[in-house]
Structures are given as C-alpha cells and as structure tokens.
Design a protein around this motif. Structure first.
Motif, PDB file in Angstrom:
ATOM      1  N   ASP A 232       0.812  -1.223   0.000  1.00 25.23           N
ATOM      2  CA  ASP A 232       0.000   0.000   0.000  1.00 25.23           C
ATOM      3  C   ASP A 232       0.839   1.263   0.000  1.00 25.23           C
ATOM      4  OD1 ASP A 232      -2.391  -1.433   0.017  1.00 25.23           O
ATOM      5  OD2 ASP A 232      -2.379  -1.615   2.198  1.00 25.23           O
ATOM      6  N   ALA A 289       0.013   6.233  13.537  1.00 25.17           N
ATOM      7  CA  ALA A 289       0.377   5.568  12.289  1.00 25.17           C
ATOM      8  C   ALA A 289       1.571   4.652  12.463  1.00 25.17           C
ATOM      9  CB  ALA A 289       0.663   6.615  11.207  1.00 25.17           C
ATOM     10  N   ASN A 292       0.374   1.605  14.180  1.00 20.08           N
ATOM     11  CA  ASN A 292      -0.676   0.892  13.450  1.00 20.08           C
ATOM     12  C   ASN A 292      -0.486   1.086  11.955  1.00 20.08           C
ATOM     13  OD1 ASN A 292      -2.663   0.149  15.812  1.00 20.08           O
ATOM     14  ND2 ASN A 292      -2.115   2.297  16.109  1.00 20.08           N
ATOM     15  N   THR A 294      -1.263  -0.823   9.656  1.00 18.87           N
ATOM     16  CA  THR A 294      -2.491  -1.270   9.017  1.00 18.87           C
ATOM     17  C   THR A 294      -3.510  -1.562  10.104  1.00 18.87           C
ATOM     18  OG1 THR A 294      -3.534  -2.985   7.683  1.00 18.87           O
ATOM     19  CG2 THR A 294      -1.631  -3.645   8.995  1.00 18.87           C
ATOM     20  N   THR A 369     -12.611   1.361   3.990  1.00 20.61           N
ATOM     21  CA  THR A 369     -11.615   2.425   4.096  1.00 20.61           C
ATOM     22  C   THR A 369     -11.934   3.221   5.357  1.00 20.61           C
ATOM     23  OG1 THR A 369     -12.884   4.033   2.786  1.00 20.61           O
ATOM     24  CG2 THR A 369     -11.362   2.595   1.597  1.00 20.61           C
ATOM     25  N   TYR A 379      -6.688   4.404   5.737  1.00 16.93           N
ATOM     26  CA  TYR A 379      -6.420   2.971   5.790  1.00 16.93           C
ATOM     27  C   TYR A 379      -7.443   2.234   4.945  1.00 16.93           C
ATOM     28  CZ  TYR A 379      -3.386   3.953   9.773  1.00 16.93           C
ATOM     29  OH  TYR A 379      -2.385   4.424  10.568  1.00 16.93           O
TER      30      TYR A 379
END
Length: 387
Positions: A232, A289, A292, A294, A369, A379
C-alpha cells in the motif's frame, strides 16, 4: 501467423548485394505470400512497402537495419539470437513475431523505433525476445508495449481515452538520477514532500498527448522491498516537465506485495512527464500511524453469539474523528458512518442499496476504508461477512 522460413538470398533488379549488406536502392513491393529473409545487414535507401508477405531476420550474428528510408512491413519475423539493431524506423502493418533475439534501437534517439501501425500486433515476447529500445504505435488507443532491457521484459500497458495519433515507450534498467543511455537526468532527491522514496533501479519514458492510464509491474529485481513497508506504500510517480521534479501521479488499482505486483495509474497526460517509476508514500511520523501501519483484516458473524457480531477496529480511538466506508465486491458502497463506534453489524445504511436491506448483506468479502482527518491518514482492508 506464417510458418518459419529460412531464406538465404533474394534477387530483384532494384536490389544489389554486397559481402556484408543487402542494399535496396530502388522502390519495390512484397505481395501476397512473398517472403524475404535477411542473414546480413539491410541498408534501405529507397521505399520498401510490403502490403502482404513476410520479412524475416535470421542467424546468430547481429544484424543492422540502416539507411535513410523507413521500410513498411506486413509481417515481421525475428529469429536472430544475435539481435537486430535498428538504425532507422521499421513500420509493422500486421504481426511482429518474436521467436528468438531482441530488436534493439538507441534509447537516446527518439526518431528510430519499431512502429506498430493501426492494426498491428505482436506475438512471442518474453525475457529473451522483445524490444530493447523504443516501441511506438500509430492510431491506437490501447496497447501493451513489449519493451525491456537486454535481459528482461518490462512491459507498459497504455489505455488512452482517445486514439493516439502517435505514442512511444522505452524502458531503462538504470538510475533515473544518472542514466547512461540517455542525456536527460531525473534526480530522485528532487521531489514533492508527499513522496517518501523513489526507485533508483528502473524507469519508463512514455509519450502520448491523450489522457491515459498505464499499468506497470514490479518484481524482485525492482527491489521495492527496500523502499516500501507494504504494497500500500507503493505509488506511481512522474518527473514533471513543468516543475522539474518528481510528483505523484497516483494509483487507481494496486495488487501484490513488495516482492512482486502491479499498479494501474490514475488518469494523466504522459507528455506532461519525462519519466515514470515507482515511489512510496513517506514513512509516517504520527504516533498512531507508527504503531498501526495497518488496521488489519477481519471476520464478522452477526449471529448474536457475542463473538465478532460487529466490525471492530481494535486500534481505532473511538474519540478521534473518523469516517468509515464499506464496499461490496462490485465496488458499491453499502455502509458509511462518520465517527464510527462499532455500528456495522452486517446491514447496509445506504439509501440506494435497498434490495433485501432488512435481511442484511449477503455473506462474502467486503472492503473498508477508514479516514482519520486530524492525522491526515487513510487505511484500507477487507473483512469476511458470514451469515
């Protein structure tokens, strides 16, 4: 596709042969099932038009196509492990059949290329047989350029909104900041701040005046695993001719992992960019971020057993502003919630998604999302919904 032909010589009044080359100094045509094979250099200084028939290049020794007149062929057959080097353009009206060897041209001379005309196509391309130079198209809207370097096929697929009167593509397995095959340089440190890293392994040069999307792939040789934490993070970037820096073109589709995969770009005009390659989003500095990268993938089974009855994002702070979108496998939005606090239990809340709403959504894969506007983070992931 015609059968492979081995042709040792061709005699015509307008053609004179020499020890190391075949010269065409007077215009002639090749008709119907006619065929001519080259085992030596071809110097073309007069019109050569093949309305039908086959022109082939054969042999283990390198062959050159030279001269000041661009031949137009119907079918081209390449069975030349030593390679065929273009000193002038070849136009193809029907099929270019890659059997063995590369068709090469100078990456620094944009006036010489293998040109696929209106209805032309190609067959047989792979790592050992392709265009190691510039490939071009005339009057086509969609085309996959069979380009690469001498050892690997690295195609680029162009899908334009309108027909291209002309478009061209070349691939360089070289550092954009210091390529050795072209004069231009594209410093990977000159970039907008929304870009993290830029590939120093490879890039493509694409020309087209039409709004278009492109599809390119990466593999282990691309070494994106050294740049991106996850797939991603990978984005398409382009060297802006106006700004003289790398900017984000963006993705409309993305698949794979950091070792291999592909992306399809957002719509852009290729002529606005001097080079295309892979970039990454910047590494996050926000604490959330970093902790986490993801939000994960989930399993939801709203059967009132107290286990996975609703979609819960474990790492999501319920007090922070957020927006949650959920889509089915057809890309239809089936759920939306601002400041989501675990409300999704298998039912749609979208007004235009009304079929059987009271019975809940059907079992299957769904995509989500999550937007966190304060942290400027987005995300995405998926979950499986069970009846």
């Amino acid at each position: 596709m015609k059968k492979l032909l081995y042709i040792s010589f061709f005699t015509l009044s307008s053609v004179a042969t020499a020890q190391d080359a075949l010269f065409n100094s007077g215009g002639f045509q090749l008709h119907d099932n006619g065929a001519i094979g080259f085992h030596t250099n071809w110097i073309n200084t007069a019109p050569f038009v093949a309305e039908q028939g086959l022109v082939g290049f054969y042999g283990d020794n390198p062959v050159q196509v030279l001269g000041n007149s661009n031949p137009t062929l119907y079918d081209l057959e390449l069975f030349a492990p030593g390679g065929v080097f273009l000193g002038n353009t070849i136009n193809i009206n029907n099929n270019a059949n890659f059997i063995a060897g590369n068709l090469l041209s100078s990456l620094n001379n944009n006036t010489v290329y293998l040109n696929f005309m209106d209805n032309a196509f190609f067959t047989g391309e792979d790592d050992l047989r392709k265009v190691s130079g510039i490939a071009a198209i005339t009057n086509k809207r969609i085309f996959s350029f069979p380009v690469g370097d001498v050892s690997m096929l690295r195609p680029l697929t162009l899908s334009s909104e309108n027909t291209n009167a002309f478009a061209s593509c070349k691939y360089l397995f070289q550092n954009p900041s210091n390529p050795f095959s072209i004069e231009e340089t594209f410093d990977t440190q000159e970039k907008i701040r929304d870009i993290g890293e830029i590939s120093e392994r490879e890039f493509w040069v694409l020309t087209s005046t039409q709004p278009s999307r492109v599809t390119i792939n990466w593999n282990t040789r691309s070494e994106l695993f050294n740049l991106a934490n996850s797939v991603d993070d990978i984005i398409l970037v382009g060297w802006s001719k106006v700004n003289a820096q790398w900017v984000i073109i963006g993705n409309s589709a993305l698949s794979g992992d950091v070792d291999q995969g592909f992306l399809t770009s957002e719509t852009f005009v290729p002529d606005d960019y001097a080079a295309l390659t892979f970039g990454t989003v910047p590494l996050p500095t926000d604490t959330f971020a970093v902790n986490n990268p993801t939000l994960g993938n989930y399993f939801v089974s709203p059967n009132a057993d107290g286990i996975n009855d609703v979609l819960i994002f474990d790492a999501l702070d319920p007090t922070a502003p957020n927006e949650v979108y959920i889509y089915n496998r057809f890309g239809q939005r089936v759920f939306y919630k601002e400041n989501y606090t675990n409300e999704f239990a298998g039912f749609s809340n979208i007004d235009n998604f009304v079929v059987g709403r009271d019975k809940g959504l059907p079992a299957g894969i769904y995509y989500y999302t999550v937007s966190l506007p304060q942290q400027e983070l987005n995300y995405q992931g998926f979950f499986y919904l069970k009846d």
